[in-house]
Design an enzyme around this catalytic site. Sequence first.
Site, PDB file in Angstrom:
ATOM      1  N   ASN A 181       0.932  -1.219   0.171  1.00 24.72           N
ATOM      2  CA  ASN A 181      -0.096   0.173  -0.022  1.00 24.72           C
ATOM      3  C   ASN A 181       0.853   1.420   0.061  1.00 24.72           C
ATOM      4  O   ASN A 181       0.479   2.382  -0.522  1.00 24.72           O
ATOM      5  CB  ASN A 181      -0.808  -0.094   1.227  1.00 24.72           C
ATOM      6  CG  ASN A 181      -0.299  -0.336   2.571  1.00 24.72           C
ATOM      7  OD1 ASN A 181       0.046  -1.353   2.576  1.00 24.72           O
ATOM      8  ND2 ASN A 181      -0.406   0.615   3.560  1.00 24.72           N
ATOM      9  N   SER A 210     -11.424  -4.881  -0.215  1.00 23.28           N
ATOM     10  CA  SER A 210     -12.146  -3.778   0.407  1.00 23.28           C
ATOM     11  C   SER A 210     -12.511  -2.861  -0.527  1.00 23.28           C
ATOM     12  O   SER A 210     -11.910  -2.334  -1.536  1.00 23.28           O
ATOM     13  CB  SER A 210     -11.166  -3.023   1.265  1.00 23.28           C
ATOM     14  OG  SER A 210     -11.751  -1.893   1.883  1.00 23.28           O
ATOM     15  N   HIS A 234     -13.617   0.260  -0.770  1.00 21.74           N
ATOM     16  CA  HIS A 234     -13.323   1.661  -0.799  1.00 21.74           C
ATOM     17  C   HIS A 234     -11.967   2.148  -1.473  1.00 21.74           C
ATOM     18  O   HIS A 234     -11.543   3.291  -1.720  1.00 21.74           O
ATOM     19  CB  HIS A 234     -13.498   2.495   0.501  1.00 21.74           C
ATOM     20  CG  HIS A 234     -12.394   2.114   1.630  1.00 21.74           C
ATOM     21  ND1 HIS A 234     -11.430   3.127   1.956  1.00 21.74           N
ATOM     22  CD2 HIS A 234     -12.041   1.155   2.319  1.00 21.74           C
ATOM     23  CE1 HIS A 234     -10.760   2.574   2.587  1.00 21.74           C
ATOM     24  NE2 HIS A 234     -10.976   1.240   2.936  1.00 21.74           N
ATOM     25  N   CYS A 264      -2.836   4.844   7.842  1.00 25.70           N
ATOM     26  CA  CYS A 264      -3.067   4.421   9.214  1.00 25.70           C
ATOM     27  C   CYS A 264      -2.076   4.619  10.062  1.00 25.70           C
ATOM     28  O   CYS A 264      -2.026   4.509  11.307  1.00 25.70           O
ATOM     29  CB  CYS A 264      -3.245   2.680   9.042  1.00 25.70           C
ATOM     30  SG  CYS A 264      -4.390   2.336   7.527  1.00 25.70           S
TER      31      CYS A 264
END
Length: 394
Positions: A152, A200, A202, A326
Amino acid sequence: MKTVYVDNAATTAMCPEAIDAMTECMNGAYGNPSSLHHAGQEAASIIVKAREDIAKCLGAEPNEIYFTSGGTEADNWAIRNSARLGAAKNKNHIITTAFEHHAVLHTLKKLEKEGFEVTYLDVSEDGYVTAEQVEKAIKDETCLVTIMYANNEIGTIQPIKEIGAVCKAKGVLFHTDAVQAVGHVAIDVKEQNIDMLSLSAHKFHGPKGTGAFYCRKGISLVGLMQGGAQERNRRPGTENTPAIAGMAAAMKKACAEIDKNAEYVSALRDKIIDSIVEAVPRTRVNGGRSPRLPGNVSFCFEGIEGESLLLYLDLKGICGSSGSACTSGSLDPSHVLLALGLPHEIAHGSLRISLCEYNTEEEADYIIEELPKVVKRLRDMSPVWERIMKEENE
Ligand SMILES: *Cc1c(COP(=O)(O)O)cnc(C)c1O
């Protein structure tokens, strides 16, 4: 001021198809999918259709798809369930990498406290692990290999099919956190030897708070929670029908347009990377250039702080990220960049620009124009940069 949104790895804007599917569902199909009357059955049929659409995009069977609250829940579920299966056979060893998402790493940390042994594979300087590394790390006690499909922060894509083949040959379960990959690169779970996969909505223009867990049939699966009989007795709670419909609509669209989008977005990516490397001295591109997610740009600029860079870019309307959403809010440099072997001081100056097909050529040009100015301004104020320049001139 216009907004240039280039934080698509953190979350994406919803596509009109997903919004329409959700609105339609909220207006009409408000019944409880577990109810026997026609209002309930209408909602149930939306879920059946969504499950088929999502399975098809992944090369899976509909009864291998479980709806969850997102990528985090799917990761927790895959790992916890595999640990349970392992423990029943006295197998308590798990293999992963040092640069997984926290949904994976923190779940594994917890399992370590419960007596599991976890091997964290080193990643190369350019952000890859190999199937050979996995093969060497597997032992008799190994019950699970969990390795992310695409990182990510730095966008590198791992050799999933080869890793899956090694696991298959050794009889070890293989899970991949594919949250960054689904909808952006073509995936076929059967062809790629994937036993379990997390996604996921989104991250591909669907709604937040919804995702799915693919679990190959034949793997015994128990739920994380107790309750009703939804999701074939494995994931209790009334289904979020609108979100599930929205996720399926977004996924169908993303998968239908995957090649076109990848070509367009990766051209923007390469233009930004090449231009910035040329315009800004002492820029490091994090992660190998290929294979790489079409939308991921990741830099480290020596002598500056990622956080200040983000604030200055925000003043120009540019929404980027210093790494993953995050970890922002903490001052520690990202565990991903440290896993690449970057020193703390360089890892602090990171910037992730994550693009999608909504970004335009003009936006890319705007970034290419503004980013070097902002970096220069911050370096002019930076004692660290002053020292670097002094050393260079000695
Ligand atoms: C965003 C992300 C997650 C978490 O997904 P949520 O749906 O936000 O819980 C997990 N893994 C990766 C790689 C991600 O990028």
